[in-house]
Enzyme design. Structure first.
Site, PDB file in Angstrom:
ATOM      1  N   SER A 163       0.666   7.670 -35.257  1.00 20.94           N
ATOM      2  CA  SER A 163       1.177   9.014 -35.509  1.00 20.94           C
ATOM      3  C   SER A 163       1.773   9.064 -36.912  1.00 20.94           C
ATOM      4  O   SER A 163       2.757   8.366 -37.208  1.00 20.94           O
ATOM      5  CB  SER A 163       2.257   9.358 -34.484  1.00 20.94           C
ATOM      6  N   HIS A 213      -3.166  10.451 -35.431  1.00 17.04           N
ATOM      7  CA  HIS A 213      -2.474  11.464 -34.621  1.00 17.04           C
ATOM      8  C   HIS A 213      -1.590  12.311 -35.541  1.00 17.04           C
ATOM      9  O   HIS A 213      -0.771  11.783 -36.300  1.00 17.04           O
ATOM     10  CB  HIS A 213      -1.633  10.748 -33.573  1.00 17.04           C
ATOM     11  N   ASP A 257       1.098  15.359 -35.709  1.00 21.17           N
ATOM     12  CA  ASP A 257       2.063  16.125 -34.923  1.00 21.17           C
ATOM     13  C   ASP A 257       2.475  17.387 -35.665  1.00 21.17           C
ATOM     14  O   ASP A 257       3.178  17.327 -36.676  1.00 21.17           O
ATOM     15  CB  ASP A 257       3.318  15.266 -34.687  1.00 21.17           C
ATOM     16  N   MET A 312       4.626  20.704 -35.644  1.00 21.58           N
ATOM     17  CA  MET A 312       5.809  21.269 -34.966  1.00 21.58           C
ATOM     18  C   MET A 312       6.263  22.536 -35.676  1.00 21.58           C
ATOM     19  O   MET A 312       6.303  22.568 -36.909  1.00 21.58           O
ATOM     20  CB  MET A 312       6.956  20.265 -35.010  1.00 21.58           C
ATOM     21  N   HIS A 371      -1.983  17.305 -32.472  1.00 22.24           N
ATOM     22  CA  HIS A 371      -1.093  17.582 -31.340  1.00 22.24           C
ATOM     23  C   HIS A 371      -0.212  18.769 -31.730  1.00 22.24           C
ATOM     24  O   HIS A 371       0.735  18.614 -32.510  1.00 22.24           O
ATOM     25  CB  HIS A 371      -0.249  16.320 -31.066  1.00 22.24           C
ATOM     26  N   MET A 413       2.588  21.158 -31.245  1.00 20.65           N
ATOM     27  CA  MET A 413       3.831  21.426 -30.519  1.00 20.65           C
ATOM     28  C   MET A 413       4.352  22.748 -31.062  1.00 20.65           C
ATOM     29  O   MET A 413       5.334  22.808 -31.804  1.00 20.65           O
ATOM     30  CB  MET A 413       4.822  20.277 -30.742  1.00 20.65           C
ATOM     31  N   MET A 471       3.319  13.406 -22.475  1.00 21.75           N
ATOM     32  CA  MET A 471       4.465  13.111 -23.340  1.00 21.75           C
ATOM     33  C   MET A 471       5.430  12.204 -22.576  1.00 21.75           C
ATOM     34  O   MET A 471       5.807  12.515 -21.447  1.00 21.75           O
ATOM     35  CB  MET A 471       5.221  14.397 -23.715  1.00 21.75           C
ATOM     36  N   GLY A 503       9.235  16.389 -30.253  1.00 26.77           N
ATOM     37  CA  GLY A 503       9.982  16.891 -31.404  1.00 26.77           C
ATOM     38  C   GLY A 503      10.336  15.823 -32.429  1.00 26.77           C
ATOM     39  O   GLY A 503      10.472  16.130 -33.601  1.00 26.77           O
ATOM     40  N   GLY A 544       9.991  11.454 -33.649  1.00 28.36           N
ATOM     41  CA  GLY A 544       9.549  10.077 -33.455  1.00 28.36           C
ATOM     42  C   GLY A 544      10.774   9.207 -33.174  1.00 28.36           C
ATOM     43  O   GLY A 544      11.916   9.650 -33.288  1.00 28.36           O
ATOM     44  N   ASP A 583       2.147   9.470 -25.354  1.00 26.90           N
ATOM     45  CA  ASP A 583       2.775   9.725 -26.655  1.00 26.90           C
ATOM     46  C   ASP A 583       4.294   9.718 -26.545  1.00 26.90           C
ATOM     47  O   ASP A 583       4.881  10.557 -25.855  1.00 26.90           O
ATOM     48  CB  ASP A 583       2.291  11.112 -27.137  1.00 26.90           C
ATOM     49  N   GLY A 584       4.913   8.763 -27.246  1.00 28.12           N
ATOM     50  CA  GLY A 584       6.372   8.751 -27.349  1.00 28.12           C
ATOM     51  C   GLY A 584       7.000   7.472 -26.825  1.00 28.12           C
ATOM     52  O   GLY A 584       6.846   7.128 -25.654  1.00 28.12           O
ATOM     53  N   GLY A 585       7.650   6.763 -27.736  1.00 25.74           N
ATOM     54  CA  GLY A 585       8.429   5.598 -27.327  1.00 25.74           C
ATOM     55  C   GLY A 585       7.595   4.397 -26.901  1.00 25.74           C
ATOM     56  O   GLY A 585       8.088   3.521 -26.182  1.00 25.74           O
ATOM     57  N   GLY A 611       3.996   5.802 -33.321  1.00 28.81           N
ATOM     58  CA  GLY A 611       4.464   6.081 -34.674  1.00 28.81           C
ATOM     59  C   GLY A 611       5.307   4.952 -35.216  1.00 28.81           C
ATOM     60  O   GLY A 611       4.863   4.139 -36.041  1.00 28.81           O
TER      61      GLY A 611
HETATM   62  C1  DX5 Z   1       6.854  13.291 -30.714  1.00 27.55           C
HETATM   63  C2  DX5 Z   1       5.454  13.109 -31.244  1.00 27.55           C
HETATM   64  C3  DX5 Z   1       4.960  11.706 -31.252  1.00 27.55           C
HETATM   65  C4  DX5 Z   1       5.755  10.760 -32.095  1.00 27.55           C
HETATM   66  C5  DX5 Z   1       5.614   9.378 -31.541  1.00 27.55           C
HETATM   67  O1  DX5 Z   1       7.120  14.628 -30.487  1.00 27.55           O
HETATM   68  O2  DX5 Z   1       4.536  13.874 -30.484  1.00 27.55           O
HETATM   69  O3  DX5 Z   1       3.578  11.655 -31.612  1.00 27.55           O
HETATM   70  O4  DX5 Z   1       5.361  10.773 -33.440  1.00 27.55           O
HETATM   71  O5  DX5 Z   1       6.445   8.548 -32.260  1.00 27.55           O
HETATM   72  P1  DX5 Z   1       7.098   7.222 -31.668  1.00 27.55           P
HETATM   73  O6  DX5 Z   1       5.966   6.263 -31.404  1.00 27.55           O
HETATM   74  O7  DX5 Z   1       7.989   6.793 -32.753  1.00 27.55           O
HETATM   75  O8  DX5 Z   1       7.810   7.593 -30.408  1.00 27.55           O
HETATM   76 ZN    ZN Z   2       2.322  13.564 -30.797  1.00 27.18          ZN
END
Ligand code: DX5
Ligand code: ZN
Length: 222
Positions: free
Chosen positions: A11, A35, A37, A39, A68, A70, A139, A144, A146, A177-179, A199
């Site tokens: 990401s 990827h 993002d 927003m 993606h 958002m 998710m 929102g 990373g 996606d996320g964490g 990310g």
């Molecule tokens: C969060 C994004 C993710 C984010 C993931 O809203 O959609 O794609 O960049 O980042 P990490 O891997 O740091 O959680």
């Molecule tokens: Zn994402």
């Protein structure tokens, strides 16, 4: 899901935008997708970037772009993101009253539609139209930002979705996606995900291509 290839999607939210070209090179050899993002400061409490960055990416990489969204009112922008070069497009289930209509619009343009769902949205809601989707984006943090912590209860959602897909749409791709990091990536793949979005773990590393290789090593044989 035996024949679904595992794809690693860095990401770029965690990339250094003053060195985007350098950071793309740093993942290009090993990544399967990029990827992106997007927003809007409305659907999520953060603003990232949009078309100009996609345009710049198109100039510097041949990797497929996974966008993606958002954003609220995704119906206003789908075609523009497709024209800007999206190969996979996700909008959020929670952001529209017209999921079916938007999925149809994406697929009519020969772009893959991956419906995104927030942590609180039950995967069971997707059952009735699962066969229409190319993929689902689960998710595993509140969207929102990373660098957040994986929400543990989301692991169960991946498992439930994979078993629904086995019954109704075996080639459904499941993006998560996320964490996600070295410590939980194996469990995420075991649970049934095949598109792994990361990310911080990748761009936070001193050698992102190597970090991807290590991730692949960690999930080899799962
Ligand atoms: C969060 C994004 C993710 C984010 C993931 O809203 O959609 O794609 O960049 O980042 P990490 O891997 O740091 O959680
Ligand atoms: Zn994402």
């Amino acid at each position: 899901m035996d024949d679904l290839k595992i794809k690693i999607a860095p990401s770029i939210l965690s990339a250094d935008f003053s060195n985007l070209s350098r950071d793309i090179k740093a993942i290009e050899k090993e990544a399967d997708l990029i990827h992106i993002d997007v927003m809007d400061g409305h659907f999520v409490p953060n603003i990232s970037f949009g078309f100009p960055i996609m345009k710049a990416l198109k100039k510097i990489t041949k990797l497929p772009l996974y966008v993606h969204l958002m954003i609220s009112n995704p119906e206003l922008y789908l075609e523009r993101f497709i024209d800007a070069g999206a190969d996979i497009l996700s909008f959020h289930y929670e952001a529209t009253q017209h999921v079916d209509m938007l999925v149809t619009r994406i697929k009519d343009k020969n772009v893959k539609a991956f419906l995104a769902i927030n942590p609180h949205t039950p995967v069971e809601l997707l059952r009735i139209f699962l066969s229409k989707l190319d993929g689902v984006l689960i998710m595993t943090v509140n969207p929102g930002f990373g660098g957040q912590k994986f929400i543990d209860y989301c692991m169960e959602k991946i498992k439930i979705l994979r078993s629904m897909a086995d019954e109704l749409k075996p080639d459904l791709e499941i993006a998560v996606d996320g964490g996600i990091n070295m410590n939980n990536v194996e469990d995420v793949v075991k649970a049934g995900a095949n598109v792994i979005i990361m990310g911080t773990e990748i761009f936070g590393s001193s050698n992102p291509n190597d970090a991807i290789l290590k991730i692949r090593e960690r999930i080899k044989g799962v």
